[in-house]
Design a protein around this motif. Sequence first.
Motif, short mmCIF file in Angstrom:
data_model
loop_
_atom_site.label_atom_id
_atom_site.label_comp_id
_atom_site.label_asym_id
_atom_site.label_seq_id
_atom_site.Cartn_x
_atom_site.Cartn_y
_atom_site.Cartn_z
N GLU A 3 -27.79 95.15 -97.73
CA GLU A 3 -27.67 96.34 -96.88
C GLU A 3 -28.84 96.38 -95.91
O GLU A 3 -30.00 96.29 -96.32
N LEU A 4 -28.51 96.49 -94.62
CA LEU A 4 -29.55 96.56 -93.59
C LEU A 4 -29.58 97.97 -93.03
O LEU A 4 -28.62 98.42 -92.38
N TYR A 5 -30.67 98.68 -93.30
CA TYR A 5 -30.88 100.02 -92.73
C TYR A 5 -31.45 99.80 -91.33
O TYR A 5 -32.45 99.11 -91.17
N GLN A 6 -30.80 100.40 -90.34
CA GLN A 6 -31.18 100.05 -88.97
C GLN A 6 -31.00 101.19 -87.98
O GLN A 6 -30.29 102.16 -88.24
N PHE A 7 -31.66 101.04 -86.82
CA PHE A 7 -31.30 101.78 -85.62
C PHE A 7 -30.50 100.77 -84.79
O PHE A 7 -30.95 99.63 -84.59
N GLN A 8 -29.37 101.22 -84.26
CA GLN A 8 -28.47 100.32 -83.55
C GLN A 8 -29.16 99.48 -82.47
O GLN A 8 -28.93 98.29 -82.35
N HIS A 9 -30.04 100.11 -81.66
CA HIS A 9 -30.59 99.39 -80.51
C HIS A 9 -32.02 98.89 -80.74
O HIS A 9 -32.68 98.49 -79.79
N SER A 10 -32.48 98.93 -81.98
CA SER A 10 -33.83 98.43 -82.26
C SER A 10 -33.85 96.91 -82.17
O SER A 10 -33.02 96.22 -82.77
#
Length: 241
Positions: A3-10
Amino acid sequence: MLELYQFQHSTFCLKVRMVLQAKKMSYRTIEITPGIGQVNVFKLSGQRKVPLLKDGENVVADSSAIIEYLENITKEPQLIPSEPQESTNAHIIEDWADTTLAKEIRIELIKAAAIDPSLREALLPEDLPESFKDLISKLPLEFMNGFTQAINNEKSNNLLNSLEKISNLVKTQQWLVGNSLSIADIAVASQLSLLSFPTSSGESLFGKGCPGYKDNPLLEPLFNWRNNLEQLLLERDPAQI
Ligand SMILES: N[C@@H](CCC(=O)N[C@@H](CS)C(=O)NCC(=O)O)C(=O)O
């Protein structure tokens, strides 16, 4: 499932996604809302930044640490060179891309967003209410300009010089270090996304970017190189959930 916790445009999250694609690893992304969503990130990892990788009981923060972790669990293709000189060069390029390059590009993006309301709006997380997006796109130009002048209104010569050098290099050589894809290519390519948004940034951002960079003929080979790399990785992408 990873699972990758992310901000879409980071760009740092893109860097990790590119590695997952290169290694053909299955994963799912968990989109974090800046602010409130970071509480969960903090609970999991004791720090608030994304990317954050969760692999069962293992939780890893920081793109470089995540990539080392992924390199250990899936050896192929090897992205961190083992030959000492190549390993040193790849590490130095990754570190430069994650720090100096990332910082200078972020400043250019803030300047570009100040003069382009549609870019400002496209950069907002998709799940924000339309009324809020509208408000952001209509912020007065004088207000945004004041903000960017405080940063510095000159184009960064250092940034342009470095990018022109890499642009020249990739005219004749496919990889920045050695004879195969490495973390150096991925670290640089992921940061470039904010100067000229690639197809993977989605419809609203694709084609947008920072004036003086995305439309600079000297940087055309550089963005073509980035686009080719993205295409190559997309072809390897496992069915993403
Ligand atoms: N060195 C870190 C940088 C990560 C980073 O700066 N993440 C930003 C998003 S691009 C973040 O989470 N910012 C939220 C915050 O600082 O609260 C890495 O390589 O992962």
